[in-house]
Design a protein around this motif. Sequence first.
Motif, mmCIF file in Angstrom:
data_model
loop_
_atom_site.group_PDB
_atom_site.id
_atom_site.type_symbol
_atom_site.label_atom_id
_atom_site.label_comp_id
_atom_site.label_asym_id
_atom_site.label_seq_id
_atom_site.Cartn_x
_atom_site.Cartn_y
_atom_site.Cartn_z
ATOM 1 N N ILE A 29 0.843 -1.205 0.000
ATOM 2 C CA ILE A 29 0.000 0.000 0.000
ATOM 3 C C ILE A 29 0.876 1.253 0.000
ATOM 4 O O ILE A 29 0.610 2.217 -0.739
ATOM 5 C CB ILE A 29 -0.961 -0.002 1.213
ATOM 6 C CG1 ILE A 29 -1.990 -1.124 1.050
ATOM 7 C CG2 ILE A 29 -1.655 1.346 1.359
ATOM 8 C CD1 ILE A 29 -2.808 -1.406 2.298
ATOM 9 N N ASP A 30 1.945 1.255 0.807
ATOM 10 C CA ASP A 30 2.850 2.415 0.837
ATOM 11 C C ASP A 30 3.476 2.650 -0.538
ATOM 12 O O ASP A 30 3.624 3.800 -0.980
ATOM 13 C CB ASP A 30 3.949 2.218 1.889
ATOM 14 C CG ASP A 30 3.430 2.356 3.315
ATOM 15 O OD1 ASP A 30 2.272 2.805 3.483
ATOM 16 O OD2 ASP A 30 4.166 2.000 4.258
ATOM 17 N N ALA A 31 3.838 1.563 -1.212
ATOM 18 C CA ALA A 31 4.416 1.694 -2.562
ATOM 19 C C ALA A 31 3.384 2.311 -3.510
ATOM 20 O O ALA A 31 3.702 3.208 -4.298
ATOM 21 C CB ALA A 31 4.876 0.330 -3.076
ATOM 22 N N ALA A 32 2.130 1.839 -3.410
ATOM 23 C CA ALA A 32 1.066 2.384 -4.267
ATOM 24 C C ALA A 32 0.860 3.872 -3.976
ATOM 25 O O ALA A 32 0.702 4.680 -4.897
ATOM 26 C CB ALA A 32 -0.238 1.612 -4.055
ATOM 27 N N MET A 36 1.175 6.854 -6.608
ATOM 28 C CA MET A 36 0.025 7.736 -6.873
ATOM 29 C C MET A 36 0.384 9.198 -6.605
ATOM 30 O O MET A 36 0.006 10.086 -7.364
ATOM 31 C CB MET A 36 -1.178 7.312 -6.031
ATOM 32 C CG MET A 36 -1.840 6.064 -6.585
ATOM 33 S SD MET A 36 -3.433 5.721 -5.840
ATOM 34 C CE MET A 36 -2.927 5.098 -4.268
ATOM 35 N N LEU A 37 1.140 9.429 -5.530
ATOM 36 C CA LEU A 37 1.555 10.811 -5.231
ATOM 37 C C LEU A 37 2.480 11.343 -6.316
ATOM 38 O O LEU A 37 2.378 12.507 -6.709
ATOM 39 C CB LEU A 37 2.254 10.866 -3.866
ATOM 40 C CG LEU A 37 1.334 10.952 -2.651
ATOM 41 C CD1 LEU A 37 2.148 10.856 -1.366
ATOM 42 C CD2 LEU A 37 0.519 12.248 -2.665
ATOM 43 N N ARG A 42 3.190 14.951 -10.785
ATOM 44 C CA ARG A 42 3.512 15.139 -12.213
ATOM 45 C C ARG A 42 2.400 15.975 -12.873
ATOM 46 O O ARG A 42 2.671 16.874 -13.660
ATOM 47 C CB ARG A 42 3.628 13.768 -12.911
ATOM 48 C CG ARG A 42 4.747 13.692 -13.934
ATOM 49 C CD ARG A 42 4.682 12.431 -14.753
ATOM 50 N NE ARG A 42 4.701 11.210 -13.973
ATOM 51 C CZ ARG A 42 5.810 10.626 -13.506
ATOM 52 N NH1 ARG A 42 6.978 11.175 -13.734
ATOM 53 N NH2 ARG A 42 5.748 9.505 -12.826
ATOM 54 N N CYS A 43 1.165 15.641 -12.508
ATOM 55 C CA CYS A 43 0.008 16.352 -13.072
ATOM 56 C C CYS A 43 -0.030 17.809 -12.568
ATOM 57 O O CYS A 43 -0.264 18.741 -13.354
ATOM 58 C CB CYS A 43 -1.265 15.610 -12.674
ATOM 59 S SG CYS A 43 -2.754 16.360 -13.316
ATOM 60 N N THR A 44 0.200 18.002 -11.271
ATOM 61 C CA THR A 44 0.117 19.369 -10.750
ATOM 62 C C THR A 44 1.270 20.241 -11.267
ATOM 63 O O THR A 44 1.107 21.462 -11.359
ATOM 64 C CB THR A 44 0.051 19.407 -9.197
ATOM 65 O OG1 THR A 44 1.152 18.689 -8.644
ATOM 66 C CG2 THR A 44 -1.258 18.827 -8.691
#
Length: 114
Positions: A29-32, A36-37, A42-44
């Motif tokens: 989960i931490d890797a995911a 995701m962050l 990248r998007c922001t």
Amino acid sequence: MSSPGAHRSDEPVDVPDQLRAARQTIDNIDAALVHMLAERFRCTQQVGHLKADLGLPPSDPEREQRQVARLRTLAQEAGLDPVFAEKFLGFIVEEVIRHHEDIAARRPGTAASR
Ligand SMILES: O=C(O)C(=O)C[C@]1(C(=O)O)C=C[C@@H](O)C=C1
């Protein structure tokens, strides 16, 4: 030979199986979350360049209000503390705004870029 992923090399051998399995899930989960962050930032970054192009301010408090309201509802439905969800979003958005400000300040013609 053990099956792939059966043991984590950084876990002591005497860790009970149930705890080891739970930690494996936590690590996944931490890797995911990290991935995701990274995608979100990248998007922001693109949004930061777009805003600088359009002369828009780094922060948009009205947008943030809508995001908070939505996330609080999602958190409640998911069994997550909405106060924590709001703090978590605020922590991320604060960093994004700092990036937006850096992008705008580096634009040609601004004091910071000279
Ligand atoms: O949506 C925007 O305008 C953004 O710049 C992105 C974002 C965010 O990270 O979600 C960051 C700063 C704004 O105050 C609102 C939202």
